[in-house]
Design a protein around this motif. Structure first.
Motif, PDB file in Angstrom:
ATOM      1  N   VAL A   4      65.492  32.941 -15.591  1.00 25.25           N
ATOM      2  CA  VAL A   4      64.526  32.313 -16.497  1.00 25.25           C
ATOM      3  C   VAL A   4      63.885  33.342 -17.417  1.00 25.25           C
ATOM      4  N   LEU A   5      63.668  34.551 -16.922  1.00 28.96           N
ATOM      5  CA  LEU A   5      63.138  35.611 -17.786  1.00 28.96           C
ATOM      6  C   LEU A   5      64.103  35.909 -18.935  1.00 28.96           C
ATOM      7  N   GLU A   6      65.372  36.063 -18.592  1.00 29.86           N
ATOM      8  CA  GLU A   6      66.375  36.335 -19.631  1.00 29.86           C
ATOM      9  C   GLU A   6      66.477  35.172 -20.618  1.00 29.86           C
ATOM     10  N   ALA A   7      66.446  33.948 -20.124  1.00 32.47           N
ATOM     11  CA  ALA A   7      66.546  32.781 -21.007  1.00 32.47           C
ATOM     12  C   ALA A   7      65.328  32.672 -21.932  1.00 32.47           C
ATOM     13  N   ALA A   8      64.147  32.976 -21.421  1.00 29.06           N
ATOM     14  CA  ALA A   8      62.933  32.899 -22.238  1.00 29.06           C
ATOM     15  C   ALA A   8      62.938  33.950 -23.335  1.00 29.06           C
ATOM     16  N   VAL A   9      63.257  35.193 -22.987  1.00 31.93           N
ATOM     17  CA  VAL A   9      63.227  36.239 -24.020  1.00 31.93           C
ATOM     18  C   VAL A   9      64.356  36.055 -25.029  1.00 31.93           C
ATOM     19  N   GLU A  10      65.505  35.557 -24.570  1.00 29.37           N
ATOM     20  CA  GLU A  10      66.599  35.279 -25.502  1.00 29.37           C
ATOM     21  C   GLU A  10      66.240  34.114 -26.424  1.00 29.37           C
ATOM     22  N   GLY A  11      65.672  33.061 -25.866  1.00 33.07           N
ATOM     23  CA  GLY A  11      65.269  31.906 -26.662  1.00 33.07           C
ATOM     24  C   GLY A  11      64.189  32.251 -27.679  1.00 33.07           C
ATOM     25  N   PHE A  12      63.358  33.221 -27.342  1.00 36.80           N
ATOM     26  CA  PHE A  12      62.285  33.657 -28.236  1.00 36.80           C
ATOM     27  C   PHE A  12      62.801  34.607 -29.305  1.00 36.80           C
ATOM     28  N   LEU A  28      54.433  37.805 -22.351  1.00 32.84           N
ATOM     29  CA  LEU A  28      55.431  37.237 -21.448  1.00 32.84           C
ATOM     30  C   LEU A  28      54.792  37.062 -20.079  1.00 32.84           C
ATOM     31  N   ALA A  29      55.145  35.991 -19.387  1.00 30.92           N
ATOM     32  CA  ALA A  29      54.703  35.786 -18.010  1.00 30.92           C
ATOM     33  C   ALA A  29      55.721  34.902 -17.303  1.00 30.92           C
ATOM     34  N   CYS A  30      55.728  34.979 -15.971  1.00 29.48           N
ATOM     35  CA  CYS A  30      56.652  34.150 -15.197  1.00 29.48           C
ATOM     36  C   CYS A  30      55.985  33.752 -13.890  1.00 29.48           C
ATOM     37  N   GLY A  31      56.583  32.796 -13.229  1.00 25.39           N
ATOM     38  CA  GLY A  31      56.047  32.364 -11.951  1.00 25.39           C
ATOM     39  C   GLY A  31      57.012  31.436 -11.242  1.00 25.39           C
ATOM     40  N   ARG A  32      56.654  31.086 -10.024  1.00 31.23           N
ATOM     41  CA  ARG A  32      57.464  30.148  -9.249  1.00 31.23           C
ATOM     42  C   ARG A  32      56.549  29.307  -8.390  1.00 31.23           C
ATOM     43  N   GLU A  33      56.990  28.093  -8.187  1.00 29.31           N
ATOM     44  CA  GLU A  33      56.242  27.178  -7.336  1.00 29.31           C
ATOM     45  C   GLU A  33      57.139  26.010  -6.981  1.00 29.31           C
ATOM     46  N   LYS A  34      57.015  25.544  -5.732  1.00 29.27           N
ATOM     47  CA  LYS A  34      57.735  24.347  -5.261  1.00 29.27           C
ATOM     48  C   LYS A  34      59.221  24.372  -5.563  1.00 29.27           C
ATOM     49  N   GLY A  35      59.840  25.547  -5.442  1.00 25.73           N
ATOM     50  CA  GLY A  35      61.283  25.661  -5.632  1.00 25.73           C
ATOM     51  C   GLY A  35      61.733  25.831  -7.065  1.00 25.73           C
ATOM     52  N   PHE A  37      61.411  27.844 -10.980  1.00 24.67           N
ATOM     53  CA  PHE A  37      61.132  29.131 -11.602  1.00 24.67           C
ATOM     54  C   PHE A  37      60.865  28.911 -13.084  1.00 24.67           C
ATOM     55  N   VAL A  38      59.855  29.598 -13.626  1.00 26.48           N
ATOM     56  CA  VAL A  38      59.484  29.411 -15.022  1.00 26.48           C
ATOM     57  C   VAL A  38      59.132  30.756 -15.647  1.00 26.48           C
ATOM     58  N   ALA A  39      59.447  30.899 -16.926  1.00 26.77           N
ATOM     59  CA  ALA A  39      59.035  32.068 -17.709  1.00 26.77           C
ATOM     60  C   ALA A  39      58.646  31.566 -19.092  1.00 26.77           C
ATOM     61  N   SER A  40      57.557  32.115 -19.619  1.00 33.64           N
ATOM     62  CA  SER A  40      57.088  31.738 -20.951  1.00 33.64           C
ATOM     63  C   SER A  40      56.837  32.978 -21.785  1.00 33.64           C
ATOM     64  N   VAL A  41      57.159  32.872 -23.065  1.00 33.32           N
ATOM     65  CA  VAL A  41      56.837  33.893 -24.056  1.00 33.32           C
ATOM     66  C   VAL A  41      55.975  33.195 -25.099  1.00 33.32           C
ATOM     67  N   ALA A  42      54.856  33.821 -25.463  1.00 32.39           N
ATOM     68  CA  ALA A  42      53.966  33.242 -26.459  1.00 32.39           C
ATOM     69  C   ALA A  42      53.646  34.278 -27.528  1.00 32.39           C
TER      70      ALA A  42
END
Length: 172
Positions: A4-12, A28-35, A37-42
Motif C-alpha cells: 500500500v505504501l508503494e501504491a500510494a506514492v506511485e499513485g501520487f 505520508l502516513a500508513c496504518g492497519r486495522e481489522k485486517g 492496510f492503508v497508506a495516504s499521501v497528502a
C-alpha cells in the motif's frame, strides 16, 4: 504494508513531490486495522497571511483482501478519507463559559465540497485472501498524512486534532 505504501506514492507521483514552493508540503502516513492496510499521501497549501490550510490533493491506497464490490469499496474509502479530513482540520465542539457553542449542525464545521482535494483512491485486490472489513481502516492514515504535510510546509508539528480549526497560528 509495503504494497500500500508503494501504491500510494506511485499513485501520487512521489518522485519530485517535495515542493520548493513556499507554503506547500507533502506528507505520508500508513496504518492497519481489522485486517486492512492503508497508506495516504497528502499535499497541503498553507496561506502565509491567513494561516488557512487547504488539502490540495490526496492519494489513499487500501488493501483489505479480496474485493467483492469495487465500486462500493471505492465509495467507502472516499467517504472515510473525507471524514478523516474533517477530524484532522475542522471538527470540534466549541465551549465558552461552560456552554456548548456548537450545539447544532450549522455551528459544527465538517468538510464541504469546496474543501475537498483532488482525490485518488488506489485499491489493491488480493483474491488470495479472504475479504476483511473496510469500514474503519481507510480513515486512519489521512490525518497523520495531512499533519506531516503541514510540518513539511511550515516546520510546525501539530499534535492534536483538529489541527487547524481556525487556521495555522504561529507556533501551532
Amino acid at each position: 504494508m509495503e504494497d500500500v505504501l508503494e501504491a500510494a506514492v506511485e499513485g501520487f507521483g512521489w518522485e519530485g513531490a517535495t515542493s520548493s514552493e513556499s507554503g506547500r508540503g507533502v506528507g505520508l502516513a500508513c496504518g492497519r486495522e481489522k485486517g486492512g492496510f492503508v497508506a495516504s499521501v497528502a499535499e497541503v497549501a498553507v496561506d502565509p497571511a491567513s494561516g488557512d490550510v487547504a488539502v490540495v490533493r490526496a492519494v489513499t491506497a487500501f488493501e483489505c483482501g479480496a474485493i467483492v464490490n469495487p465500486m462500493h469499496l471505492r465509495n467507502q474509502v472516499e467517504g472515510a478519507v473525507v471524514q478523516g479530513m474533517g477530524g484532522a482540520l475542522f471538527e470540534r465542539i466549541r465551549f465558552e463559559d461552560g456552554r456548548i457553542l456548537s450545539n447544532r449542525f450549522s455551528r459544527y464545521r465538517v468538510p464541504r465540497t469546496m474543501d475537498l482535494p483532488k482525490l485518488k483512491i488506489v485499491l489493491l485486490d488480493r483474491p488470495d485472501l479472504p475479504p476483511s472489513g473496510a469500514g474503519e481502516t481507510p480513515i486512519v492514515a489521512i490525518a497523520p498524512a495531512i499533519g506531516n504535510a503541514i510540518f513539511a510546509a511550515t516546520g510546525v508539528r501539530l499534535r492534536s486534532m483538529p489541527m487547524v480549526p481556525d487556521g495555522l497560528k504561529a507556533g501551532g
